[in-house]
Motif scaffolding. Structure first.
Motif, mmCIF file in Angstrom:
data_model
loop_
_atom_site.group_PDB
_atom_site.id
_atom_site.type_symbol
_atom_site.label_atom_id
_atom_site.label_comp_id
_atom_site.label_asym_id
_atom_site.label_seq_id
_atom_site.Cartn_x
_atom_site.Cartn_y
_atom_site.Cartn_z
ATOM 1 N N ASP B 117 0.842 -1.206 0.000
ATOM 2 C CA ASP B 117 0.000 0.000 0.000
ATOM 3 C C ASP B 117 0.873 1.251 0.000
ATOM 4 O OD1 ASP B 117 -2.484 -1.208 -0.055
ATOM 5 O OD2 ASP B 117 -2.597 -1.412 2.127
ATOM 6 N N VAL B 118 1.884 1.244 0.881
ATOM 7 C CA VAL B 118 2.777 2.407 0.965
ATOM 8 C C VAL B 118 3.535 2.564 -0.352
ATOM 9 C CG1 VAL B 118 4.819 3.324 2.131
ATOM 10 C CG2 VAL B 118 2.975 2.295 3.471
ATOM 11 N N CYS B 119 4.020 1.446 -0.873
ATOM 12 C CA CYS B 119 4.756 1.451 -2.135
ATOM 13 C C CYS B 119 3.921 2.037 -3.266
ATOM 14 C CB CYS B 119 5.068 0.003 -2.498
ATOM 15 S SG CYS B 119 6.768 -0.283 -2.765
ATOM 16 N N PHE B 120 2.681 1.572 -3.339
ATOM 17 C CA PHE B 120 1.778 2.012 -4.396
ATOM 18 C C PHE B 120 1.511 3.510 -4.292
ATOM 19 C CE2 PHE B 120 -2.952 2.365 -5.476
ATOM 20 C CZ PHE B 120 -2.733 2.556 -6.827
ATOM 21 N N SER B 121 1.247 3.954 -3.067
ATOM 22 C CA SER B 121 0.878 5.345 -2.881
ATOM 23 C C SER B 121 2.075 6.265 -3.116
ATOM 24 C CB SER B 121 0.337 5.532 -1.469
ATOM 25 O OG SER B 121 -0.361 6.733 -1.389
ATOM 26 N N LEU B 122 3.207 5.894 -2.518
ATOM 27 C CA LEU B 122 4.415 6.718 -2.637
ATOM 28 C C LEU B 122 4.860 6.802 -4.093
ATOM 29 C CD1 LEU B 122 5.991 8.077 -0.378
ATOM 30 C CD2 LEU B 122 7.641 6.207 -0.487
ATOM 31 N N SER B 123 4.836 5.660 -4.781
ATOM 32 C CA SER B 123 5.308 5.673 -6.170
ATOM 33 C C SER B 123 4.355 6.465 -7.061
ATOM 34 C CB SER B 123 5.493 4.257 -6.695
ATOM 35 O OG SER B 123 4.296 3.542 -6.578
ATOM 36 N N SER B 124 3.057 6.465 -6.721
ATOM 37 C CA SER B 124 2.112 7.279 -7.495
ATOM 38 C C SER B 124 2.404 8.765 -7.295
ATOM 39 C CB SER B 124 0.678 6.996 -7.061
ATOM 40 O OG SER B 124 0.354 5.647 -7.273
ATOM 41 N N VAL B 125 2.674 9.142 -6.029
ATOM 42 C CA VAL B 125 2.968 10.558 -5.735
ATOM 43 C C VAL B 125 4.257 10.974 -6.443
ATOM 44 C CG1 VAL B 125 3.624 12.159 -3.903
ATOM 45 C CG2 VAL B 125 1.746 10.560 -3.530
ATOM 46 N N VAL B 126 5.301 10.142 -6.322
ATOM 47 C CA VAL B 126 6.593 10.490 -6.918
ATOM 48 C C VAL B 126 6.481 10.579 -8.443
ATOM 49 C CG1 VAL B 126 8.965 9.675 -7.288
ATOM 50 C CG2 VAL B 126 7.952 9.579 -5.010
ATOM 51 N N SER B 127 5.779 9.614 -9.056
ATOM 52 C CA SER B 127 5.623 9.664 -10.521
ATOM 53 C C SER B 127 4.912 10.943 -10.946
ATOM 54 C CB SER B 127 4.796 8.486 -11.039
ATOM 55 O OG SER B 127 5.253 7.277 -10.535
ATOM 56 N N SER B 128 3.820 11.283 -10.257
ATOM 57 C CA SER B 128 3.073 12.483 -10.638
ATOM 58 C C SER B 128 3.955 13.723 -10.516
ATOM 59 C CB SER B 128 1.848 12.668 -9.744
ATOM 60 O OG SER B 128 1.123 11.480 -9.637
ATOM 61 N N LEU B 129 4.676 13.830 -9.395
ATOM 62 C CA LEU B 129 5.555 14.991 -9.188
ATOM 63 C C LEU B 129 6.608 15.080 -10.285
ATOM 64 C CD1 LEU B 129 6.208 14.993 -5.329
ATOM 65 C CD2 LEU B 129 5.162 16.833 -6.668
ATOM 66 N N LEU B 130 7.233 13.920 -10.596
ATOM 67 C CA LEU B 130 8.310 13.938 -11.589
ATOM 68 C C LEU B 130 7.793 14.315 -12.970
ATOM 69 C CD1 LEU B 130 10.389 10.834 -10.486
ATOM 70 C CD2 LEU B 130 11.186 13.196 -10.560
ATOM 71 N N ILE B 131 6.609 13.801 -13.321
ATOM 72 C CA ILE B 131 6.029 14.158 -14.613
ATOM 73 C C ILE B 131 5.784 15.672 -14.646
ATOM 74 C CG2 ILE B 131 3.930 13.942 -16.012
ATOM 75 C CD1 ILE B 131 3.860 10.968 -14.980
ATOM 76 N N GLY B 132 5.288 16.203 -13.536
ATOM 77 C CA GLY B 132 5.046 17.642 -13.447
ATOM 78 C C GLY B 132 6.331 18.448 -13.525
ATOM 79 N N VAL B 133 7.368 17.979 -12.828
ATOM 80 C CA VAL B 133 8.648 18.698 -12.860
ATOM 81 C C VAL B 133 9.202 18.710 -14.284
ATOM 82 C CG1 VAL B 133 11.055 18.603 -12.085
ATOM 83 C CG2 VAL B 133 9.201 18.314 -10.432
ATOM 84 N N ALA B 134 9.051 17.589 -14.994
ATOM 85 C CA ALA B 134 9.515 17.537 -16.384
ATOM 86 C C ALA B 134 8.741 18.538 -17.234
ATOM 87 C CB ALA B 134 9.355 16.124 -16.944
ATOM 88 N N LEU B 135 7.415 18.576 -17.075
ATOM 89 C CA LEU B 135 6.600 19.554 -17.821
ATOM 90 C C LEU B 135 7.024 20.978 -17.475
ATOM 91 C CD1 LEU B 135 2.895 18.260 -17.725
ATOM 92 C CD2 LEU B 135 4.425 18.395 -19.683
ATOM 93 N N GLY B 136 7.222 21.218 -16.177
ATOM 94 C CA GLY B 136 7.625 22.546 -15.714
ATOM 95 C C GLY B 136 8.920 22.995 -16.372
ATOM 96 N N ASN B 137 9.852 22.069 -16.514
ATOM 97 C CA ASN B 137 11.120 22.408 -17.155
ATOM 98 C C ASN B 137 10.955 22.695 -18.634
ATOM 99 O OD1 ASN B 137 13.631 22.420 -15.478
ATOM 100 N ND2 ASN B 137 12.620 20.585 -14.676
ATOM 101 N N LEU B 138 10.040 21.977 -19.274
ATOM 102 C CA LEU B 138 9.818 22.250 -20.696
ATOM 103 C C LEU B 138 9.233 23.649 -20.876
ATOM 104 C CD1 LEU B 138 8.467 18.810 -21.980
ATOM 105 C CD2 LEU B 138 10.770 19.757 -22.184
ATOM 106 N N ILE B 139 8.325 24.049 -19.963
ATOM 107 C CA ILE B 139 7.738 25.393 -20.050
ATOM 108 C C ILE B 139 8.815 26.451 -19.759
ATOM 109 C CG2 ILE B 139 6.036 26.975 -19.067
ATOM 110 C CD1 ILE B 139 4.372 24.487 -18.290
ATOM 111 N N TRP B 140 9.527 26.265 -18.674
ATOM 112 C CA TRP B 140 10.530 27.236 -18.231
ATOM 113 C C TRP B 140 11.679 27.340 -19.229
ATOM 114 C CZ3 TRP B 140 10.237 30.620 -14.313
ATOM 115 C CH2 TRP B 140 11.409 31.216 -13.856
ATOM 116 N N GLY B 141 12.019 26.224 -19.849
ATOM 117 C CA GLY B 141 13.177 26.162 -20.741
ATOM 118 C C GLY B 141 14.350 25.541 -20.012
#
Lengths: 446, 340
Positions: B117-141
């Motif tokens: 349960d912890v693994c599933f939840s933590l990995s979902s949070v981390v994946s979402s954050l990382l995808i967002g950080v990648a998008l953020g970098n594409l916007i920022w340059g």
């Protein structure tokens, strides 16, 4: 260590781990289609119980296959970015086609396979199993096409200069049907079917020895043996035809596989041996001139040897030679074992012959090792090229990734994959020990 | 800008990644909310709500990656090698997520369930954050050199703006996942999920406002296209209306409509992102000339044409299977003996 070597180690590690699973999915897919097909035809609930049991195993295998497969797709970009720029136009298309034609089909119908027992009728369930099985094979088609293009590139031209140079498609059909793709695809599929078949046989033999689930065990062994015998015998022809393609398009690789050094002379084949790379000769047991006979159908036709090219253009000979011979040896062993099994089955003695059943239990690792050694032969034998004759492996690596970063990811992959392998074997073992449901119920509890 | 194969592929890759955000977005969100449930049974229901579909949802990412490789190999090569450690973390998160879902129900022990349960939840949070950080970098340059290579390191990618977009994506997925959970559950868990929808909407709207203001101030080029083609303002309008519609229909108990609105809001956000970025896929902060665009980073027209044929044959089938699977598994989750 330099970043090229580390990147190669990481790729080898991650692909070797990943390649434990897809052959099981492909092979077990075929077995499941047979079982559900038999259920539809005979209405014998035994086959439904079998399908229920193997679907659970399939789900477990599939999940790890998907998880470790995403790594493979990203890794061309992360660790081999120059390669990706160079071949993206050609190689990327095959990967994208795999996603569109294989993965969606497979993952969509997998939902029905795993969770749809009570949502759809048996015919629709059978259809879904067929689609998942086809999806797994479509995936093999595109990935083998992509890899075969790295072995025997075709249907492309090179444009641009210096760092801007790259390969572009000129003829998509020539790319897909490049000289080695169809032979290698058949070779991979036959190997995968044996992988699935031996898993079914092994589990069945285990139950028979333990005197549990005997109906289930016997049926698993019978279905498995038929698939194993057919595919292992066909594999003999497929292997031979693959070797002829290698001799035509990658003669140096063939020379490494058999340890042929002499630049141009009739060559033999080794049953087993040791390559003395310093003195450029092989010590072992072999048959002179057999290689010439096998690939040219004439025992006195010369075969191109390793000395025909500079040392820097030769693959690691010992590793290629050993991987190849181990694969062949295991393959021959599996033919023998499936023939023996079928013979005893015909004589009505198979299920009482304990020593054969014991051999069957351990034979499950045979195809697994043959798969690994086969790919090692293909990939180590291709060296020093990442695309044969076109781009050298050391050129393909990412220029912006440091050795430290790759080392860090190798350590992480090693730990995570060791853990996953342990958990996979543990859960598979638990599943097998729990066994199929005895009564003709819809399924065992999760 | 006229319609050509490059532009078509810019949209097609965009559609695949949008499909990923809209579909895997809700199962990431369900994962992020997973630990807020109270009982083991509730957690099983959460897992089985996404059980038949999460794997297919992830295929949109895999195919999007493959399409990026085929259509814009320079972007694939630059971003994946440049964001090396970030992508490795994403891969490990996705691996743990997949196996956690599959492994959890395989053993009866309580601790076993809790670990996964912890693994599933933590990995979902981390994946979402990382995808967002990648998008953020594409916007920022990001620092891209004349040789098309990334000239930074892991820490170049971590800055307040990219983290802000990371939080926005997490919040959006949580909202999306909460609505999906509400749609798929009954009884107490359903009431609880409705509470998550409320809270995650507040979280999402706050993150949305902050990142929008930050983008207006710091990355005005993202809005240049909207100045040139005022008709494009329909997109933010649709986006805002879709978000506003969620609490309205949730209040009436129309969970499915709320979910559709949430899908539209994610879709229109991705569309705004895609149009704002155009013609760049990766913007260079060193010299805009060095940005990777849908022309200088693309495959040959011949390949783009072949790929278009593949997409035209394949994508209708994909939409067909996807719709059928969602139809077959419609309705509230019922635990059965074949469930996780």
């Amino acid at each position: 260590m330099d970043v090229v070597l580390l990147s190669r180690i990481q790729f080898a590690l991650t692909i070797a781990f990943h390649y434990i699973f897809p052959p099981i999915s492909i092979g077990l897919g075929v077995i499941l289609v047979v079982m559900e097909g038999l259920f539809l035809k005979t209405k014998n609930p035994l086959y439904e119980r079998m399908a229920h049991f193997w679907v659970k195993v399939f789900g477990l295998v599939f999940a790890i296959g998907v998880a470790s497969g995403i790594v493979m797709e990203f890794q061309f970009g992360t660790n081999w970015s120059y390669y990706s720029r160079y071949v993206g136009d050609v190689f990327g298309s095959a990967l994208a086609a795999e996603g569109v034609f294989a993965f969606f089909l497979e993952s969509g119908f997998l939902a029905i396979l795993l969770f749809g027992w009570n949502k759809v009728g048996p015919k629709m369930h059978f259809f879904s199993t067929l689609m998942v099985s086809l999806g797994a094979m479509f995936s093999a088609i595109w990935i083998v096409v992509a890899n075969s293009w790295m072995q025997t590139p075709a249907g492309y031209h090179i444009v641009g200069e210096g760092l801007r140079q790259r390969a572009e498609i000129t003829d998509f059909l020539a790319l897909v049907f490049n000289p080695s793709s169809m032979d290698r695809l058949l070779h991979v599929l036959l190997a995968a079917w044996q992988t699935g078949a031996w898993l079914a046989i092994s589990v069945g033999a285990f139950y028979l020895l333990k005197k549990r689930h005997e109906d289930f065990a016997k049926a698993s062994i019978k279905i498995g043996l038929v698939v194993a015998l057919l595919s292992s015998v066909l594999q003999l022809f497929s292997g031979h035809s693959s070797a002829i393609i290698v001799s035509k398009y990658q003669p140096v690789k063939l020379a490494a596989m058999e340890g042929v050094y002499e630049a141009s002379a009739p060559a033999g084949m080794w049953l087993f041996g040791y390559v003395d790379e310093k003195n450029e000769k092989v010590l072992g047991l072999g048959m002179p001139r057999l290689l010439s006979l096998m690939v040219h159908f004439n025992s006195s036709t010369p075969v191109q040897g390793l000395r025909s090219v500079a040392v820097k253009d030769r693959p690691p000979v010992q590793a290629t030679f050993q991987a190849y011979h181990l694969m062949v040896m295991i393959g021959m062993g599996l033919i023998g074992l499936s023939m023996l099994g079928c013979f005893l089955w015909w004589r009505g003695k198979l299920f009482e012959t304990a020593w054969v059943l014991k051999l069957f239990v351990i034979a499950v690792i045979g195809p697994q090792f043959a798969n690994q050694f086969g790919w090692m032969t293909a990939e180590i034998g291709r060296q020093p090229w990442i695309v044969y004759g076109l781009l050298r492996t050391e050129q393909g690596v990412s220029r912006v990734v440091s050795a430290g970063n790759v080392l860090a990811s190798i350590i992480l992959f090693s730990c995570v994959y060791a853990l996953l392998l342990f958990l996979f074997l543990f859960l598979l073992n638990q599943k097998i020990k729990a066994g199929p449901v005895e009564e003709a119920g819809p399924s065992q509890t999760a | 800008m006229h319609l050509d194969l490059n532009l078509i592929w810019y949209f097609l890759v965009g559609i695949l990644l949008t499909g990923y955000a809209v579909l895997d977005g809700f199962d990431m969100g369900v994962g992020a909310l997973h630990l807020f449930t109270r009982t083991d049974r509730d957690r099983r229901i959460m897992l089985n709500a996404i059980g038949p579909v999460w794997d297919g949802n992830e295929v949109w990412l895999v195919t999007g990656g493959g399409a990026l490789f085929a259509a814009f190999p320079d972007v694939y090569a630059t971003v994946f090698s440049g964001f090396y450690m970030a992508f490795m973390l994403l891969l490990f998160a996705l691996i743990f997520r997949a196996v956690a879902i599959e492994f959890r129900g395989k053993e009866p022990m309580g601790w076993w369930h809790q670990v996964w349960d912890v693994c599933f939840s933590l990995s979902s949070v981390v994946s979402s954050l990382l995808i967002g950080v990648a998008l953020g970098n594409l916007i920022w340059g990001v620092p891209i050199g004349a040789d098309k290579e990334f000239q930074g390191n892991f820490f170049t990618l971590i800055h307040p703006y990219s983290l802000g977009v990371g939080v926005l994506v997490l919040a959006a997925f949580m909202m999306h996942g909460a609505i999906y959970a509400a749609m798929k559950t009954e009884g107490e868990l359903h009431e609880q999920a409705r509470g998550w929808v409320r809270n995650s909407m507040i979280f999402f709207v706050a993150a949305y406002l902050v990142t929008t203001v930050a983008t207006l101030i710091h990355v005005p080029r993202m809005f240049a296209a909207f100045g040139r083609y005022p008709a494009l303002f329909l997109l933010p309008l649709v986006n805002v209306l879709a978000i506003a519609n969620i609490p309205r229909v949730m209040a009436k108990g129309k969970d499915f409509q709320a979910f559709l609105s949430s899908c539209v809001s994610l879709f229109s956000l991705m569309a705004i992102f895609g149009i704002g970025m155009m013609p760049d896929l990766v913007y260079s902060t060193l010299d805009p000339q060095w940005s990777l665009t849908l022309y200088n980073a693309a495959s040959s027209p011949k390949t783009l044409g072949i790929m278009l044929v593949i997409a035209l044959i394949g994508m209708p089938l994909v939409v067909g299977y996807t719709v059928s699977i969602y139809w077959i598994f419609r309705g509230k989750v019922k635990l059965e003996n074949t469930s996780y």
